[in-house]
Each structure stands twice: as structure tokens, then as C-alpha cells.
Design a protein around this motif. Sequence first.
Motif, PDB file in Angstrom:
ATOM      1  N   THR A  96       3.377  10.613  -6.640  1.00  0.00           N
ATOM      2  CA  THR A  96       2.090   9.801  -6.791  1.00  0.00           C
ATOM      3  C   THR A  96       2.449   8.439  -6.222  1.00  0.00           C
ATOM      4  O   THR A  96       3.616   8.156  -6.267  1.00  0.00           O
ATOM      5  CB  THR A  96       1.523   9.871  -8.162  1.00  0.00           C
ATOM      6  OG1 THR A  96       2.710   9.133  -9.123  1.00  0.00           O
ATOM      7  CG2 THR A  96       1.258  11.212  -8.756  1.00  0.00           C
ATOM      8  N   ALA A  97       1.314   7.722  -6.099  1.00  0.00           N
ATOM      9  CA  ALA A  97       1.644   6.380  -5.481  1.00  0.00           C
ATOM     10  C   ALA A  97       2.227   5.720  -6.987  1.00  0.00           C
ATOM     11  O   ALA A  97       3.101   4.664  -6.586  1.00  0.00           O
ATOM     12  CB  ALA A  97       0.350   5.725  -5.087  1.00  0.00           C
ATOM     13  N   ASP A  98       1.770   6.112  -7.840  1.00  0.00           N
ATOM     14  CA  ASP A  98       2.120   5.420  -9.143  1.00  0.00           C
ATOM     15  C   ASP A  98       3.645   5.571  -9.387  1.00  0.00           C
ATOM     16  O   ASP A  98       4.412   4.529  -9.822  1.00  0.00           O
ATOM     17  CB  ASP A  98       1.428   5.975 -10.375  1.00  0.00           C
ATOM     18  CG  ASP A  98       0.106   5.607 -10.370  1.00  0.00           C
ATOM     19  OD1 ASP A  98      -0.506   5.743  -9.471  1.00  0.00           O
ATOM     20  OD2 ASP A  98      -0.619   5.444 -11.403  1.00  0.00           O
ATOM     21  N   MET A 147       4.990   2.728  -7.005  1.00  0.00           N
ATOM     22  CA  MET A 147       4.552   1.420  -7.372  1.00  0.00           C
ATOM     23  C   MET A 147       5.213   1.083  -8.863  1.00  0.00           C
ATOM     24  O   MET A 147       5.391  -0.214  -8.873  1.00  0.00           O
ATOM     25  CB  MET A 147       2.987   1.085  -7.363  1.00  0.00           C
ATOM     26  CG  MET A 147       2.316   1.426  -5.972  1.00  0.00           C
ATOM     27  SD  MET A 147       0.506   1.297  -6.068  1.00  0.00           S
ATOM     28  CE  MET A 147       0.289   0.302  -4.279  1.00  0.00           C
ATOM     29  N   GLY A 189       1.017  -0.977   0.158  1.00  0.00           N
ATOM     30  CA  GLY A 189       0.062   0.061  -0.079  1.00  0.00           C
ATOM     31  C   GLY A 189       0.935   1.369  -0.136  1.00  0.00           C
ATOM     32  O   GLY A 189       2.058   1.308   0.560  1.00  0.00           O
ATOM     33  N   VAL A 190       0.424   2.199  -0.635  1.00  0.00           N
ATOM     34  CA  VAL A 190       1.201   3.616  -0.704  1.00  0.00           C
ATOM     35  C   VAL A 190       0.349   4.803  -0.402  1.00  0.00           C
ATOM     36  O   VAL A 190      -0.665   4.721  -1.037  1.00  0.00           O
ATOM     37  CB  VAL A 190       1.827   3.652  -2.393  1.00  0.00           C
ATOM     38  CG1 VAL A 190       2.776   5.161  -2.142  1.00  0.00           C
ATOM     39  CG2 VAL A 190       2.726   2.512  -2.493  1.00  0.00           C
ATOM     40  N   ILE A 191       0.577   5.547   0.474  1.00  0.00           N
ATOM     41  CA  ILE A 191      -0.026   6.716   0.693  1.00  0.00           C
ATOM     42  C   ILE A 191       0.802   7.851   0.439  1.00  0.00           C
ATOM     43  O   ILE A 191       1.762   8.183   1.152  1.00  0.00           O
ATOM     44  CB  ILE A 191      -0.362   6.944   2.195  1.00  0.00           C
ATOM     45  CG1 ILE A 191      -1.342   5.647   2.535  1.00  0.00           C
ATOM     46  CG2 ILE A 191      -1.241   8.142   2.355  1.00  0.00           C
ATOM     47  CD1 ILE A 191      -1.944   5.606   3.834  1.00  0.00           C
ATOM     48  N   VAL A 208      -4.030   2.427  -2.486  1.00  0.00           N
ATOM     49  CA  VAL A 208      -3.553   3.794  -2.310  1.00  0.00           C
ATOM     50  C   VAL A 208      -4.729   4.626  -1.778  1.00  0.00           C
ATOM     51  O   VAL A 208      -5.965   4.517  -1.905  1.00  0.00           O
ATOM     52  CB  VAL A 208      -3.352   4.097  -3.922  1.00  0.00           C
ATOM     53  CG1 VAL A 208      -2.138   3.508  -4.613  1.00  0.00           C
ATOM     54  CG2 VAL A 208      -4.471   3.963  -4.777  1.00  0.00           C
ATOM     55  N   THR A 244      -5.145   8.978  -0.377  1.00  0.00           N
ATOM     56  CA  THR A 244      -4.449  10.249  -0.234  1.00  0.00           C
ATOM     57  C   THR A 244      -5.377  11.056   0.797  1.00  0.00           C
ATOM     58  O   THR A 244      -6.609  11.232   0.620  1.00  0.00           O
ATOM     59  CB  THR A 244      -4.136  11.306  -1.365  1.00  0.00           C
ATOM     60  OG1 THR A 244      -3.247  10.401  -1.983  1.00  0.00           O
ATOM     61  CG2 THR A 244      -3.645  12.525  -1.002  1.00  0.00           C
TER      62      THR A 244
END
Lengths: 381, 133
Positions: free
Chosen positions: A56-58, A61, A47-49, A71, A73
Motif C-alpha cells: 500500500t501507499a501507506d 509513506m 506521491g506514491v502509486i 496516492v 492506483t
Amino acid sequence: MSEGIAIVGVGETEYVRSSPKSVSALAVEAVLNAAADAGIAPRAIDGVIPIGGQVTADDVMSALALPGHFVATSPLGGAAAVADLQLAELAIAGGAASCVVVVLAHKAASQTPISQRVQSLPGQVLKRELEAPFGWETPAQWYAMICRRHMHEFGTTKAHLASVALTMRAHAQLNSRAMMFGRPMTAEDYAASPMLADPYQKFDFSLETDGAAAVIIAADEAVGRLRAPRIRVKGAAVGRPTSPDDLTNRPDWLTIGLTSASRDVYERAAIGPEDCDAAMIYDCFTFELLHQLEEAAFFPRGDAGPRVAAGEIRLEGRLPVNTHGGLLSEGHLGGLNHVIEAVRQLRGTCAERQVNGARYIAVTGWGGLGDGSMAILTNQN
Amino acid sequence: MTASVADPEFAPFWEAVDQARLVVQECGACGRRRWPPRPVCSRCHATETRWAEVRGAGTLYSWVVVHRAGLSELRDAVPFTVAVVALDDDPAIRFLGGLSRAADAELAIGQPVEVSFEPDGVGTLRPYWHVRP
């Protein structure tokens, strides 16, 4: 708060005025450093915040080919970093992820200064219609108004603001990572700095920084043996002021998001302000640190200025605050650097700026026109 | 502020300013006055809205003196003062605006101020506040 979840790794890049690296490269570097700090494989992150609107999370990732899907924000400006500790825990507790990285990366000093970043805050129509025509457009200009009210109601002085700036700068002299390491400040330096948004002059402002910071939160069973002790989020909360997008007509300017968030955290954590061994306060400007010390109940309203001037938030004081130098003198990583400093203090790895025996540390965030967040971190499992 | 960029919720305010008047929203159901403009009454949530004229007299609630305005079209006008004014008619309603004053004039919270309407660089009227003599 949530059982079986902890902060397991922290990492960052260098904090500089101008980085040759891209925002995504900075982000990835911080995430890899945090994973190495934890002793986990980066692909364990599912998971990315992202924080701050630049990364960005992208970015993370895609570059690391992470397998996860979570994801999110928080639209809370500078209150996001601490709010995201809670968000990560909720995601993990709810089964949406097992190991989440909160990451901020920006080139705020060289590419996207605060005057640009605020254009992504909520309330843009209101700002454009009723505020911009009169030249009221930046956080310094907004918050200076609150500062002046506080000066009027409680007798807070410019000397009190100077004490904040000088204390943060003194702490930065014990932190080789700080942008202001090796650059001590005197009261004369402070007084001589240019007036920008009276009562704020240059040294009342936090720094602008190119760099990245990352914090990894994971379920205990999702990660194996770690390189450092787990740091628990004992309690966390977000608070929003009345009319979050409008300060002008808010009935009470002193009551901010942190006023309720801090009460919620103390209740959830069953820890009071008197139990905190240190505090990392979101010091976007000098007065905001005083304001938050009061609204988080570390000092009664009106007392923060005199007590900071008396040395109470110095490393050797009653409540050491921002031992890394804060946004004012370490660097502006959206307060995620405050979370990292709290973790290192609780691990006991802060060397000459260590708060000996620290067990509970409060961390606050401040965003927009008074959004607030707070967490109490602990090494007591 | 030009009419071409005005948001519909705010347009009646700027149209009134163009006639040298100050107006605020008033709930068509419960009569509560509100500012800044919102699509509904925050008390009763009714959407019917009237616009009510208010007197341009109030007291200084706070202010900031801007010495650097990198973002603003007013960047060459520094230093200038931005003030928040609580209206005499209804102190719960506060206006943000420019404050005109002599460079050496001392300001104090609570000081009486009044509005005047002055053209900006392109001739559009804008409300500015002055310390009342």
C-alpha cells in the motif's frame, strides 16, 4: 509527452523464491534504492502509486515519513505498471505532486500466488457465477483459449511458444539479477515440462517472485542534479478491450487493449514501431508475448511466431525483446521490471546485454482479460 | 452453483438450468439478446429484461484442457476440458462450459457440440457440452 517530466530513478530488491522480509520492507528497500539511483533525498517523493494489491501507499509513506499527499492506483492488473507512468505524469503535470514513486512489492512466490491475486480483479461475480463452476479460474486457463484461437487462425505452433521461452531464458543468462541466471534451458527441457493448461505447459508460464521494484518520475525543477540522464516518456496510453471483464462473448478475441493503446502511443510520440530499438513486452505467458508483438504492430498478425522462431527478438536480432529475461526468466514484478530494464538500456548501462545505441524503447503491459498499456521511453531529450 | 450464493442477475439462468433449459437475456425494449447477464441493454440502455430460451446446440469456439486446478473444487477431476461454444441459434452468443469427451478424442475449432445437463457432486444440474455424433 509531458514536457519537463522524466523518469529519474529506478531500483529493486533481489528477486527470489522466498524472501524473509515483509512486503513493506521490500517496498521500502526498492524505493530507497530508486532514490539513491536518482541521487535525490527520499523525502523529495510526494506521491506514491502502489501496484499489485499487496503493498500500500501507506506502507511506504509511513515508513519513510514522506510529506506528500498524492496516492492513486490503477485497477488494470498487469497493465498497471506502464499505465502508472502516464498516471504519474498526469499527477505531476496537473500539480498534484512533483515527484512520484511507482512501486510494486509482493511475495508472490511464497505467499500470494496468482490464483489468489486474481481474486482482486474486477468481474468477480461473473467469474463466480459462470466460470468457476467449470474450473475456468486462472489467467493461464483464460489465455490458453486465446492462444488456441490464434493457432487455429494463423498456424501458430507449440514450437513458436517454445522459442519465446528459450529466448527469454537465454537473455536471463546475461543478467545476474535474473531468477533463472545460471539455469539455461534447452528445447528438451521445455518439451519435458509438465502440461498445466493445454496448450500451456510449465515453461510457458512466467515466474512467481518475491521482491520489489520502484520507479521515480519527477518534474525537472523538483529535483536537483541527478546521478543518471533523465529518461523521457515520449508517449503513453492505456487501452481496454470490448467487455473488459468478459472474454467469452467478446466479438473479436485478437483485438485487445494494446491494439488501440499502441496506435495512440505511436501517434502521441510521433514514433513508429520501426523506430523502436528494443521492446519490453509483458510476457506473463509465452503466447501473450507473440500476441502483443502483433497488436503493437511490430509484426503483422500471424507473423510473430515464425519471426520469433527465426531469432528476430534475440539480443542480436532485429528487435531485441526483454533483454533482462522478462517475467518468464528474470522475475515477475508486474512489468515494472520491464520499465527498469528499458531505462537501463537507454542509459547504456546494460553491459553485455546492452542494445547498442538504443534511443527509443517500447514497454507494454497486459492485465486482466486483455487490458493493455504501452509507453515509448527515450534518452533523446 | 447453489441457489444460496446466486447473484440476482444470474439466478434466472441457474433456475433454468435446474429445469434442463438454457436461457439468455433479451432486451425488453429493442429485443437484442445478450450474454453474460448485464443490468441494461448495451445497445439501447433499456433496463427491461426478458429471458429467452436458446437451443443447446453450437460449435466449438475454443477450449483449454486443465491439468492442474489448484484453486478449483474440481481439482481432483483433472484433466478436464473447459470450452467456449458459439450457439447455432445466435453465433454472437457464446457459453462457457465443461466439455465431456473420451480422453483420446481429437477436438477441432468449429466442431458441432450439444448440451446435456448433468448433476455435479451435490446433485445440482450443470450444463456440459458433448461433441455431436
